[in-house]
Motif scaffolding. Structure first.
Motif, mmCIF file in Angstrom:
data_model
loop_
_atom_site.group_PDB
_atom_site.id
_atom_site.type_symbol
_atom_site.label_atom_id
_atom_site.label_comp_id
_atom_site.label_asym_id
_atom_site.label_seq_id
_atom_site.Cartn_x
_atom_site.Cartn_y
_atom_site.Cartn_z
ATOM 1 N N ALA A 114 51.087 54.638 41.013
ATOM 2 C CA ALA A 114 50.865 54.925 42.309
ATOM 3 C C ALA A 114 49.236 55.337 42.109
ATOM 4 C CB ALA A 114 51.434 56.173 42.618
ATOM 5 N N GLY A 115 48.398 55.042 43.085
ATOM 6 C CA GLY A 115 47.026 55.311 43.509
ATOM 7 C C GLY A 115 46.113 55.066 42.401
ATOM 8 N N ASN A 116 46.275 54.051 41.697
ATOM 9 C CA ASN A 116 45.384 53.481 40.319
ATOM 10 C C ASN A 116 44.341 52.516 41.066
ATOM 11 O OD1 ASN A 116 46.861 54.974 38.216
ATOM 12 N ND2 ASN A 116 48.526 53.748 39.135
ATOM 13 N N HIS A 117 43.128 52.271 40.360
ATOM 14 C CA HIS A 117 42.180 51.441 40.798
ATOM 15 C C HIS A 117 41.795 50.597 39.412
ATOM 16 C CE1 HIS A 117 37.810 50.517 42.152
ATOM 17 N NE2 HIS A 117 38.557 49.374 42.307
ATOM 18 N N LEU A 118 42.172 49.419 39.781
ATOM 19 C CA LEU A 118 42.248 48.412 38.778
ATOM 20 C C LEU A 118 41.174 47.401 38.813
ATOM 21 C CD1 LEU A 118 45.483 49.131 39.190
ATOM 22 C CD2 LEU A 118 45.517 48.401 36.912
ATOM 23 N N THR A 119 40.207 46.914 38.256
ATOM 24 C CA THR A 119 39.065 46.056 38.570
ATOM 25 C C THR A 119 38.574 45.389 37.214
ATOM 26 O OG1 THR A 119 37.444 45.441 40.046
ATOM 27 C CG2 THR A 119 37.411 47.783 39.007
ATOM 28 N N GLY A 120 38.024 44.099 37.269
ATOM 29 C CA GLY A 120 37.483 43.627 36.123
ATOM 30 C C GLY A 120 38.385 43.364 34.907
ATOM 31 N N ASN A 121 39.657 43.569 35.337
ATOM 32 C CA ASN A 121 40.417 43.072 34.137
ATOM 33 C C ASN A 121 40.702 41.722 34.160
ATOM 34 O OD1 ASN A 121 41.292 46.100 33.039
ATOM 35 N ND2 ASN A 121 41.745 46.113 35.360
ATOM 36 N N CYS A 122 41.536 41.095 33.117
ATOM 37 C CA CYS A 122 41.859 39.739 33.050
ATOM 38 C C CYS A 122 43.264 39.836 34.207
ATOM 39 C CB CYS A 122 42.361 39.080 31.721
ATOM 40 S SG CYS A 122 41.017 39.087 30.800
ATOM 41 N N ALA A 123 43.786 40.967 33.973
ATOM 42 C CA ALA A 123 45.089 40.979 34.815
ATOM 43 C C ALA A 123 45.143 42.387 35.199
ATOM 44 C CB ALA A 123 46.277 40.649 34.293
ATOM 45 N N GLY A 124 45.683 42.927 36.348
ATOM 46 C CA GLY A 124 45.743 44.477 36.698
ATOM 47 C C GLY A 124 47.045 44.825 36.129
#
Length: 381
Positions: free
Chosen positions: A247-257
């Protein structure tokens, strides 16, 4: 090594009625203060359950084994940095960082070891930063790792097994060869306000077990919240687990979130809640491995999972050419296991390619109340 002993006084008096009553004694706990150039391991070995080992500002070239339940290992923020010893340092260029290599790169936990210390030693010596390693007979429960950076280890920044009630917070795990933070055989964990960046595989990797093929285990409510996952192969992997919340995480710039992964073993992975995360531009390109197709542009992927809820997430601009590309993807597992009875509801999806994907043949999966513009097959929006 300098120590600052802090004891809680047991001499407080309280006025009860017309007489004085002494408060019950409280166990004394010790803060062991370590400075750069001093040994963290010596302080950890000297600590008792409930103690704190406090690392001051600076860089420590050391791996650390924690085998004392209830210990807190804490720095003073990102400026407390653990890096490999110079002779052992391999930076972030470990040759095998893909999920297919996970069993061979997993920390050895010394299954033949008679003592936890021996198991832990094989973990730290194997290229990991901080190891919280118990055994089936000697759990290392209630440990806290907080407010520090682990960087450049060949395998994992923070690794734990047989460690129920583990708390990892305000930890920065950057450029480790395989995982930033990883656990197995552990329940009731709390992973909060961490940053995992540019690690070889997952920023956060949570699994029932790494080396064995077993059914999913109940985490008894493990929580992953308010973390920042950037530039990893996968932001968060949840493998063969049940009863867990992201919950409430920020995921960016990965190959997959986010990956929620199960297989043919029973019970299936599932009862995972993925809610109120911001997942955007996970468009880094990662090559195919023996276990997993090429990755690019995947927001949330559920494969071989059941009875999970994906809701109220903001998922934008995840674009790629992988079979797993898309904002939210239900994908039949590579061993043929379907995903069943998962609910995808009330998510905001924009600019993904496409927004919603269901290539699974499982039963009872529902898509409802999502704000989106494209889907495969058509009609899911």
């Amino acid at each position: 090594m300098k120590k600052c002993h802090i004891a809680y006084l047991a001499c407080t008096a309280a006025l009860i009625g017309t007489g004085l009553g002494a408060a019950p004694p409280v166990a004394a706990h010790t803060v062991h203060v370590v400075h750069p150039g001093e040994s963290i391991q010596k302080a950890v070995d000297a600590a008792q359950p409930g103690d704190t080992v406090l690392l001051t500002y600076g860089t420590y070239h050391e791996s650390v084994d924690v085998s004392t339940p209830g210990l807190t290992l804490r720095g003073v923020g990102r400026g407390t940095v653990l890096e490999p010893e110079a002779a052992a340092s391999t930076g972030s260029t470990a040759p095998s960082t893909a999920p297919s290599a996970a069993p061979s790169t997993a920390p050895s936990t010394g299954s033949g070891a008679a003592k936890t210390g021996k198991a832990a030693s094989s973990c730290a010596a194997g290229g990991n930063g901080i190891c919280v390693v118990g055994t089936k007979d000697h759990h290392v429960d209630g440990v806290t790792i907080a407010s520090l950076t682990v960087s450049g280890f060949a395998k994992t920044g923070v690794y734990a097994t047989e460690a129920d009630g583990l708390t990892v917070r305000h930890v920065t795990a950057v450029k480790n060869g395989v995982w930033g933070i990883a656990t197995e055989h552990s329940a009731q964990g709390v992973f909060r306000d961490n940053t995992a960046r540019d690690n070889g595989d997952a920023g956060l990797f949570l699994a029932n077990t790494i080396k064995e093929e077993l059914g999913a285990t109940d985490t008894e409510g493990t929580v992953v919240e308010h973390n920042r996952l950037v530039g990893n192969r996968i932001g968060v992997t949840v493998r063969r687990l049940r009863n867990l919340t992201l919950a409430g995480n920020h995921l960016t710039g990965n190959c997959a979130g986010v990956f929620v992964v199960g297989d043919e073993n029973k019970p299936k992975a599932g009862f995972v809640t993925v809610r109120e995360n911001r997942i955007e531009r996970n468009n880094k390109s990662c090559p195919k491995t023996a276990r997993l197709d090429a990755l690019q542009g995947s927001g949330i992927v559920l494969t071989g999972a059941e009875d999970s809820l994906v809701t109220r997430n903001v998922i934008k601009d995840n674009v790629g050419k992988s079979p797993l590309s898309g904002g939210i993807v239900l994908f039949k597992s590579f061993v043929g296991t379907t995903s069943d009875r998962n609910r995808i509801s009330d998510n905001l999806l924009r600019g993904n390619s496409p927004d919603l994907v269901n290539t699974d043949t499982g039963k009872g999966n529902t898509f409802e109340g999502n704000s989106c513009r494209s889907s495969q097959p058509a009609g899911l929006c």
